[in-house]
Design a protein around this motif. Sequence first.
Motif, PDB file in Angstrom:
ATOM      1  N   LEU A  16      24.721 123.628 -80.631  1.00 56.24           N
ATOM      2  CA  LEU A  16      23.758 123.619 -79.523  1.00 56.24           C
ATOM      3  C   LEU A  16      23.101 124.976 -79.309  1.00 56.24           C
ATOM      4  O   LEU A  16      22.430 125.184 -78.298  1.00 56.24           O
ATOM      5  CB  LEU A  16      24.443 123.179 -78.224  1.00 56.24           C
ATOM      6  N   ALA A  17      23.264 125.869 -80.241  1.00 51.17           N
ATOM      7  CA  ALA A  17      22.750 127.240 -80.077  1.00 51.17           C
ATOM      8  C   ALA A  17      21.262 127.262 -79.735  1.00 51.17           C
ATOM      9  O   ALA A  17      20.829 128.039 -78.878  1.00 51.17           O
ATOM     10  CB  ALA A  17      23.022 128.057 -81.334  1.00 51.17           C
ATOM     11  N   GLU A  18      20.480 126.383 -80.361  1.00 49.75           N
ATOM     12  CA  GLU A  18      19.039 126.368 -80.094  1.00 49.75           C
ATOM     13  C   GLU A  18      18.707 125.764 -78.724  1.00 49.75           C
ATOM     14  O   GLU A  18      17.582 125.895 -78.246  1.00 49.75           O
ATOM     15  CB  GLU A  18      18.277 125.616 -81.193  1.00 49.75           C
ATOM     16  N   LYS A  52      18.529 125.325 -72.106  1.00 53.18           N
ATOM     17  CA  LYS A  52      17.767 124.089 -71.923  1.00 53.18           C
ATOM     18  C   LYS A  52      18.560 123.020 -71.188  1.00 53.18           C
ATOM     19  O   LYS A  52      17.988 122.118 -70.607  1.00 53.18           O
ATOM     20  CB  LYS A  52      17.293 123.552 -73.269  1.00 53.18           C
ATOM     21  N   TYR A  53      19.885 123.096 -71.254  1.00 58.61           N
ATOM     22  CA  TYR A  53      20.689 122.102 -70.543  1.00 58.61           C
ATOM     23  C   TYR A  53      21.341 122.738 -69.320  1.00 58.61           C
ATOM     24  O   TYR A  53      21.767 123.877 -69.344  1.00 58.61           O
ATOM     25  CB  TYR A  53      21.719 121.421 -71.440  1.00 58.61           C
ATOM     26  N   ALA A  85      17.772 111.100 -70.184  1.00 62.35           N
ATOM     27  CA  ALA A  85      17.145 112.256 -70.832  1.00 62.35           C
ATOM     28  C   ALA A  85      18.237 113.197 -71.320  1.00 62.35           C
ATOM     29  O   ALA A  85      18.679 114.089 -70.593  1.00 62.35           O
ATOM     30  CB  ALA A  85      16.217 112.963 -69.845  1.00 62.35           C
ATOM     31  N   LEU A  86      18.690 112.982 -72.540  1.00 64.34           N
ATOM     32  CA  LEU A  86      19.790 113.752 -73.114  1.00 64.34           C
ATOM     33  C   LEU A  86      19.284 114.733 -74.155  1.00 64.34           C
ATOM     34  O   LEU A  86      18.348 114.438 -74.897  1.00 64.34           O
ATOM     35  CB  LEU A  86      20.816 112.803 -73.756  1.00 64.34           C
ATOM     36  N   LEU A  87      19.937 115.874 -74.224  1.00 63.91           N
ATOM     37  CA  LEU A  87      19.627 116.858 -75.259  1.00 63.91           C
ATOM     38  C   LEU A  87      20.511 116.681 -76.481  1.00 63.91           C
ATOM     39  O   LEU A  87      20.099 116.936 -77.609  1.00 63.91           O
ATOM     40  CB  LEU A  87      19.771 118.276 -74.708  1.00 63.91           C
TER      41      LEU A  87
END
Length: 150
Positions: free
Chosen positions: A24-26, A30-31, A78-80
Amino acid sequence: MTIRIVEQTFEPWSLLADYERFELAENIGKYGAAAVFVGSMRDFNLGDGVIGMTLHHYPGMTEKQLAAILVDANSRWALLDTLVIHRVGEVQPGDTLVLVAAWAEHRGDAFDASRYIMEALKSRAPFWKRETLAAGQSRWVEKNSDGYKV
């Protein structure tokens, strides 16, 4: 979206930290929410002591069904990202059986999706459990969900 079926014991919290650090580094920043469910084996079921269990699955079909569940969850919320790790093989009381995680901008989506994924997994994914009872018998687990509607 990541799915892993594993035969060895796993430590959910270190795997989760590694997943956030590397996968999830990128998405850092964002979350705003991560909802996590960790399920482990109990030493009792239906009023009986349980000393072990064997989890069976249908290779290929299990992963396909889990992927469909995650795609469905992503269409509803709306999931990352999502992560499911599920144990198969011989397990003992206290062993971690499943890790479900959902990352989203907001907690509502993360909470709701995590619960949905777990309940859909329990009711639709092809896993079978055979318990070894303390009294020496074994039995198949027939009821695999608490009745939550997905």
